[in-house]
Motif scaffolding. Sequence first.
Motif, PDB file in Angstrom:
ATOM      1  N   ASP A 246     -52.649  50.835  36.959  1.00  0.00           N
ATOM      2  CA  ASP A 246     -51.646  51.114  35.924  1.00  0.00           C
ATOM      3  C   ASP A 246     -51.642  49.978  34.904  1.00  0.00           C
ATOM      4  OD1 ASP A 246     -49.564  51.977  34.410  1.00  0.00           O
ATOM      5  OD2 ASP A 246     -48.015  51.722  35.937  1.00  0.00           O
ATOM      6  N   TRP A 247     -52.669  49.936  34.072  1.00  0.00           N
ATOM      7  CA  TRP A 247     -52.799  48.861  33.088  1.00  0.00           C
ATOM      8  C   TRP A 247     -51.768  48.991  31.973  1.00  0.00           C
ATOM      9  CZ3 TRP A 247     -55.305  45.387  35.489  1.00  0.00           C
ATOM     10  CH2 TRP A 247     -56.345  45.729  36.355  1.00  0.00           C
ATOM     11  N   ASN A 248     -51.190  50.179  31.816  1.00  0.00           N
ATOM     12  CA  ASN A 248     -50.126  50.339  30.830  1.00  0.00           C
ATOM     13  C   ASN A 248     -48.912  49.478  31.192  1.00  0.00           C
ATOM     14  OD1 ASN A 248     -51.392  52.163  29.068  1.00  0.00           O
ATOM     15  ND2 ASN A 248     -50.856  53.909  30.387  1.00  0.00           N
ATOM     16  N   LEU A 249     -48.664  49.338  32.500  1.00  0.00           N
ATOM     17  CA  LEU A 249     -47.565  48.487  32.950  1.00  0.00           C
ATOM     18  C   LEU A 249     -47.801  47.043  32.506  1.00  0.00           C
ATOM     19  CD1 LEU A 249     -44.978  48.092  34.615  1.00  0.00           C
ATOM     20  CD2 LEU A 249     -46.423  47.792  36.636  1.00  0.00           C
ATOM     21  N   LEU A 250     -49.054  46.619  32.577  1.00  0.00           N
ATOM     22  CA  LEU A 250     -49.406  45.277  32.150  1.00  0.00           C
ATOM     23  C   LEU A 250     -49.217  45.127  30.646  1.00  0.00           C
ATOM     24  CD1 LEU A 250     -50.473  42.755  33.632  1.00  0.00           C
ATOM     25  CD2 LEU A 250     -52.768  43.406  32.893  1.00  0.00           C
TER      26      LEU A 250
ATOM     27  N   LEU B 293     -42.264  45.641  37.202  1.00  0.00           N
ATOM     28  CA  LEU B 293     -43.374  44.689  37.218  1.00  0.00           C
ATOM     29  C   LEU B 293     -43.290  43.835  38.477  1.00  0.00           C
ATOM     30  CD1 LEU B 293     -45.782  43.530  35.516  1.00  0.00           C
ATOM     31  CD2 LEU B 293     -44.180  41.753  34.765  1.00  0.00           C
ATOM     32  N   PRO B 294     -44.277  43.952  39.391  1.00  0.00           N
ATOM     33  CA  PRO B 294     -44.241  43.139  40.614  1.00  0.00           C
ATOM     34  C   PRO B 294     -44.224  41.659  40.290  1.00  0.00           C
ATOM     35  CG  PRO B 294     -45.877  44.888  40.800  1.00  0.00           C
ATOM     36  CD  PRO B 294     -45.434  44.869  39.362  1.00  0.00           C
TER      37      PRO B 294
END
Length: 318
Positions: A71-75, A188-189
Amino acid sequence: MAVITHDSAVRRQLRSGLICAVVSATSFGLSGPLARGLMNAGWSSASVVAVRVLVAAAVLVPIAAAQLRGDWNLLRRNASLITAYGLVAVSGTQLAYFNAVAHMEVGVALLIEYTAPIAVVGWLWLRHSQRPTVTTVVGAALGITGLILVIDLRSGLTTSWVGIAWALAAMIGAAAYFVLSAHGDGSLPGTVLAAGGLLTGGLVLLAAGAIGIVPLHATTNPVVFQDFTIAWWPPVLVLGTVTAALAYVSGIAATRLLGSRLASFTALLEVLAALTFAWTLLGEAPRPIQLLGGALILIGVIVVRRGELATPDAPDRA
């Protein structure tokens, strides 16, 4: 029945948060004595910090990538938070502290930087109308008084306005660490935030060294502690994995569970951990006044915790 269940959940959250906070403070406290050993072996302080955070990033990046699950969108959505964390909470704080101690005594610089909990209280009050309780204020006063005794400032210290300005910048960076750690909606972890921030901060420190803002040099000389001598790489490995990777991840978890205010005061336990490790590794036995200061810090943290229990739940966002 619902009230009892809620109270139990709150107490479990506080207990978990305090455990994480103690782990973080203890891990951070080990960094000073290990770094002192490396610096005595010929390393510059900036090199120790840069290697420390980059080793931590190398440890955490694979874990963070696995947690993202593609889930690179989260990044991308949290890019500004990660960048701010790396620039302000990691590299900015370290660079400001290095410049502060270049102009003033280490004890004074530390005292100013460790007033960060007061800045956190002020920020939450002004930004989110989270007025501290009287109990919290009393605990804060005890904790800061204990900090002054632990650092054990001596008479005849010189004053540098340039050094004070840099130390205040380091204090702001330390306060930002707690505020940014609590930021976000929980999507976000913490490991992702820590990994991204450490990688960003480490690269910034390398860039600062390359252009001459801070000196970067290291050696392969053995590192000498009180009762033993060891090769250079085990202290570096422990600095990266324990005093950075573990410390930042557990610190973020603690701040998200406790809130910025309580987490920032609990982090004063780092000073006690640093004294203990310095005694063990470097033979620097604490003086009686420092032991008294340590007791006041512990009492202050307990009192602040009681004050936080009396504070109504409120969102803790930057």
